[in-house]
Design a protein around this motif. Structure first.
Motif, PDB file in Angstrom:
ATOM      1  N   ILE A 192       8.291  12.268   8.860  1.00 36.97           N
ATOM      2  CA  ILE A 192       7.808  10.933   8.492  1.00 36.97           C
ATOM      3  C   ILE A 192       6.298  10.941   8.682  1.00 36.97           C
ATOM      4  CG2 ILE A 192       7.927   8.471   8.997  1.00 36.97           C
ATOM      5  CD1 ILE A 192      10.718   9.225  10.299  1.00 36.97           C
ATOM      6  N   VAL A 193       5.581  10.717   7.605  1.00 30.98           N
ATOM      7  CA  VAL A 193       4.125  10.803   7.621  1.00 30.98           C
ATOM      8  C   VAL A 193       3.523   9.442   7.299  1.00 30.98           C
ATOM      9  CG1 VAL A 193       2.106  11.921   6.594  1.00 30.98           C
ATOM     10  CG2 VAL A 193       4.243  13.216   6.872  1.00 30.98           C
ATOM     11  N   ALA A 194       2.701   8.947   8.223  1.00 32.68           N
ATOM     12  CA  ALA A 194       1.917   7.742   7.937  1.00 32.68           C
ATOM     13  C   ALA A 194       0.691   8.196   7.151  1.00 32.68           C
ATOM     14  CB  ALA A 194       1.496   7.058   9.228  1.00 32.68           C
ATOM     15  N   SER A 195       0.483   7.577   6.020  1.00 33.83           N
ATOM     16  CA  SER A 195      -0.616   7.953   5.137  1.00 33.83           C
ATOM     17  C   SER A 195      -1.406   6.698   4.765  1.00 33.83           C
ATOM     18  CB  SER A 195      -0.055   8.644   3.890  1.00 33.83           C
ATOM     19  OG  SER A 195      -1.091   9.187   3.110  1.00 33.83           O
ATOM     20  N   PRO A 196      -2.213   6.183   5.720  1.00 34.79           N
ATOM     21  CA  PRO A 196      -2.920   4.920   5.501  1.00 34.79           C
ATOM     22  C   PRO A 196      -3.895   4.976   4.321  1.00 34.79           C
ATOM     23  CG  PRO A 196      -3.168   5.675   7.778  1.00 34.79           C
ATOM     24  CD  PRO A 196      -2.499   6.763   7.017  1.00 34.79           C
ATOM     25  N   LYS A 197      -4.035   3.826   3.678  1.00 36.29           N
ATOM     26  CA  LYS A 197      -4.978   3.667   2.566  1.00 36.29           C
ATOM     27  C   LYS A 197      -6.075   2.717   3.023  1.00 36.29           C
ATOM     28  CE  LYS A 197      -1.708   5.530  -0.173  1.00 36.29           C
ATOM     29  NZ  LYS A 197      -0.728   6.020   0.763  1.00 36.29           N
ATOM     30  N   PRO A 198      -7.319   3.000   2.699  1.00 37.78           N
ATOM     31  CA  PRO A 198      -8.384   2.060   3.085  1.00 37.78           C
ATOM     32  C   PRO A 198      -8.161   0.694   2.431  1.00 37.78           C
ATOM     33  CG  PRO A 198      -9.302   4.145   2.285  1.00 37.78           C
ATOM     34  CD  PRO A 198      -7.836   4.172   1.989  1.00 37.78           C
ATOM     35  N   HIS A 199      -8.186  -0.341   3.258  1.00 37.24           N
ATOM     36  CA  HIS A 199      -8.034  -1.697   2.733  1.00 37.24           C
ATOM     37  C   HIS A 199      -8.642  -2.666   3.739  1.00 37.24           C
ATOM     38  CE1 HIS A 199      -6.384  -5.366   1.092  1.00 37.24           C
ATOM     39  NE2 HIS A 199      -6.020  -4.684   0.021  1.00 37.24           N
ATOM     40  N   PRO A 200      -9.500  -3.573   3.277  1.00 42.74           N
ATOM     41  CA  PRO A 200     -10.173  -4.472   4.221  1.00 42.74           C
ATOM     42  C   PRO A 200      -9.240  -5.452   4.932  1.00 42.74           C
ATOM     43  CG  PRO A 200     -10.647  -5.113   1.956  1.00 42.74           C
ATOM     44  CD  PRO A 200      -9.922  -3.800   1.884  1.00 42.74           C
ATOM     45  N   ALA A 201      -8.078  -5.735   4.358  1.00 43.77           N
ATOM     46  CA  ALA A 201      -7.183  -6.724   4.953  1.00 43.77           C
ATOM     47  C   ALA A 201      -6.014  -6.108   5.731  1.00 43.77           C
ATOM     48  CB  ALA A 201      -6.625  -7.644   3.866  1.00 43.77           C
ATOM     49  N   VAL A 202      -5.901  -4.774   5.694  1.00 40.75           N
ATOM     50  CA  VAL A 202      -4.745  -4.128   6.331  1.00 40.75           C
ATOM     51  C   VAL A 202      -5.232  -3.016   7.248  1.00 40.75           C
ATOM     52  CG1 VAL A 202      -2.481  -3.072   5.967  1.00 40.75           C
ATOM     53  CG2 VAL A 202      -3.426  -4.595   4.217  1.00 40.75           C
ATOM     54  N   GLU A 221      -3.288  15.479   5.470  1.00 36.36           N
ATOM     55  CA  GLU A 221      -4.701  15.153   5.282  1.00 36.36           C
ATOM     56  C   GLU A 221      -5.252  14.659   6.614  1.00 36.36           C
ATOM     57  OE1 GLU A 221      -6.351  15.504   2.366  1.00 36.36           O
ATOM     58  OE2 GLU A 221      -4.553  16.218   1.315  1.00 36.36           O
ATOM     59  N   ASP A 222      -6.569  14.644   6.751  1.00 37.26           N
ATOM     60  CA  ASP A 222      -7.195  14.233   8.009  1.00 37.26           C
ATOM     61  C   ASP A 222      -6.785  12.827   8.448  1.00 37.26           C
ATOM     62  OD1 ASP A 222      -8.496  16.645   8.245  1.00 37.26           O
ATOM     63  OD2 ASP A 222     -10.405  15.907   7.459  1.00 37.26           O
ATOM     64  N   HIS A 223      -6.601  11.922   7.483  1.00 36.53           N
ATOM     65  CA  HIS A 223      -6.292  10.528   7.821  1.00 36.53           C
ATOM     66  C   HIS A 223      -4.804  10.293   8.110  1.00 36.53           C
ATOM     67  CE1 HIS A 223      -5.140  10.624   3.600  1.00 36.53           C
ATOM     68  NE2 HIS A 223      -4.476   9.502   3.809  1.00 36.53           N
ATOM     69  N   GLU A 224      -3.966  11.292   7.908  1.00 30.23           N
ATOM     70  CA  GLU A 224      -2.526  11.106   8.062  1.00 30.23           C
ATOM     71  C   GLU A 224      -2.072  11.385   9.490  1.00 30.23           C
ATOM     72  OE1 GLU A 224      -0.599  11.826   3.749  1.00 30.23           O
ATOM     73  OE2 GLU A 224      -1.187  13.666   4.786  1.00 30.23           O
ATOM     74  N   LEU A 225      -0.915  10.810   9.831  1.00 31.51           N
ATOM     75  CA  LEU A 225      -0.330  10.948  11.155  1.00 31.51           C
ATOM     76  C   LEU A 225       1.134  11.326  11.000  1.00 31.51           C
ATOM     77  CD1 LEU A 225      -0.723  10.436  14.281  1.00 31.51           C
ATOM     78  CD2 LEU A 225       0.207   8.152  13.836  1.00 31.51           C
ATOM     79  N   LEU A 226       1.539  12.407  11.664  1.00 31.32           N
ATOM     80  CA  LEU A 226       2.944  12.792  11.662  1.00 31.32           C
ATOM     81  C   LEU A 226       3.658  11.944  12.706  1.00 31.32           C
ATOM     82  CD1 LEU A 226       5.237  14.598  10.697  1.00 31.32           C
ATOM     83  CD2 LEU A 226       4.467  16.328  12.315  1.00 31.32           C
ATOM     84  N   MET A 227       4.579  11.101  12.263  1.00 34.77           N
ATOM     85  CA  MET A 227       5.284  10.176  13.147  1.00 34.77           C
ATOM     86  C   MET A 227       6.494  10.834  13.811  1.00 34.77           C
ATOM     87  SD  MET A 227       3.509   7.323  12.486  1.00 34.77           S
ATOM     88  CE  MET A 227       4.466   5.964  13.065  1.00 34.77           C
ATOM     89  N   LEU A 255       0.807  -1.226   0.000  1.00 27.98           N
ATOM     90  CA  LEU A 255       0.000   0.000   0.000  1.00 27.98           C
ATOM     91  C   LEU A 255       0.838   1.273   0.000  1.00 27.98           C
ATOM     92  CD1 LEU A 255      -2.790  -1.070   2.513  1.00 27.98           C
ATOM     93  CD2 LEU A 255      -2.860  -1.094   0.014  1.00 27.98           C
ATOM     94  N   ARG A 256       2.105   1.169   0.379  1.00 34.45           N
ATOM     95  CA  ARG A 256       2.990   2.341   0.475  1.00 34.45           C
ATOM     96  C   ARG A 256       2.343   3.437   1.319  1.00 34.45           C
ATOM     97  NH1 ARG A 256       5.105  -1.542  -1.496  1.00 34.45           N
ATOM     98  NH2 ARG A 256       6.161  -1.665  -3.464  1.00 34.45           N
ATOM     99  N   PRO A 257       1.980   3.106   2.579  1.00 35.10           N
ATOM    100  CA  PRO A 257       1.221   4.057   3.393  1.00 35.10           C
ATOM    101  C   PRO A 257       2.093   5.062   4.154  1.00 35.10           C
ATOM    102  CG  PRO A 257       1.467   2.024   4.588  1.00 35.10           C
ATOM    103  CD  PRO A 257       2.139   1.824   3.250  1.00 35.10           C
ATOM    104  N   TRP A 258       3.073   5.614   3.479  1.00 35.52           N
ATOM    105  CA  TRP A 258       3.948   6.572   4.114  1.00 35.52           C
ATOM    106  C   TRP A 258       4.499   7.528   3.069  1.00 35.52           C
ATOM    107  CZ3 TRP A 258       9.093   6.324   2.462  1.00 35.52           C
ATOM    108  CH2 TRP A 258       9.462   5.143   1.799  1.00 35.52           C
ATOM    109  N   ARG A 259       4.912   8.682   3.573  1.00 33.56           N
ATOM    110  CA  ARG A 259       5.595   9.642   2.715  1.00 33.56           C
ATOM    111  C   ARG A 259       6.524  10.471   3.591  1.00 33.56           C
ATOM    112  NH1 ARG A 259       2.774  14.826   2.059  1.00 33.56           N
ATOM    113  NH2 ARG A 259       0.996  14.925   3.481  1.00 33.56           N
TER     114      ARG A 259
END
Length: 190
Positions: free
Chosen positions: A93-103, A150-156, A47-51
């Motif tokens: 370091i930004v966590a940028s989660p993507k919607p996914h039913p298995a993750v 974005e609202d769904h992101e988290l600054l790590m 998913l590459r949920p980071w930037r």
């Protein structure tokens, strides 16, 4: 300091957080080269949920103002929060989660943290000093806005990156500090 016969494992075992880094920093081209070692981070469903965001120059002043605003601090004209100026380069370091039913989201946050740590190790191996810093106000509305999250992101947090003082480097190389006993981290299911 040598622990293993493998230079990469030696580098990992010798890694230290460097709280005071010097003014030299890797170029953007050098960072891109190091990122090639980071992109294989464990990542369920790819998913590459980071930037990453590079903060240099005036971006650090923007962060200083945002940190002060988050804390309700008003400074005299010409004064500013010194924290973002502990290094010439900060890497957010930004966590940028993507919607996914298995993750689940927590797993994607773990991937982002893994990418941050791999980058920290790659920078260390390349000879740079690094300190991962966070803080109570990292995800305050003001700091989030300054980073364009974005609202769904988290600054790590931020990697503070710079050169290492040669005297400090010699102390690290001469250190006899033993590795932690690995037995304390391994157990068995009941």
């Amino acid at each position: 300091m040598k622990f293993f016969s493998d230079p990469v494992l030696d580098s990992m075992a010798a890694r230290r957080s460097v709280s005071k880094v010097g003014p030299e920093t890797p170029s953007d081209a050098e960072l891109l080269e190091l990122l090639a070692a980071v992109t294989p981070v464990a990542d369920h469903k790819a998913l590459r949920p980071w930037r990453l965001l590079l903060l240099r120059g005036n971006n650090r002043m923007k962060l200083a103002h945002a940190l002060d605003a988050a804390q309700g601090i008003e400074r005299e004209p010409g004064e500013y929060n010194p924290k973002p100026f502990r290094a010439e380069l900060l890497i957010a370091i930004v966590a940028s989660p993507k919607p996914h039913p298995a993750v689940p989201e927590w797993e994607q946050h773990a991937t982002a943290a893994g990418a941050g740590h791999l980058l920290e190790l790659a920078l260390w191996r390349a000879g740079w000093g690094v300190m991962w810093r966070t803080g109570l106000f990292a995800n305050s509305p003001e700091v989030r806005a300054a980073h364009g999250l974005e609202d769904h992101e988290l600054l790590m947090g931020w990697l503070y990156v710079g050169s290492i003082d040669e005297a400090f480097r010699r102390r690290i190389d001469a250190s006899k500090r033993p590795s932690l006993d690995p037995h304390q981290f391994i157990g068995k299911m009941p």
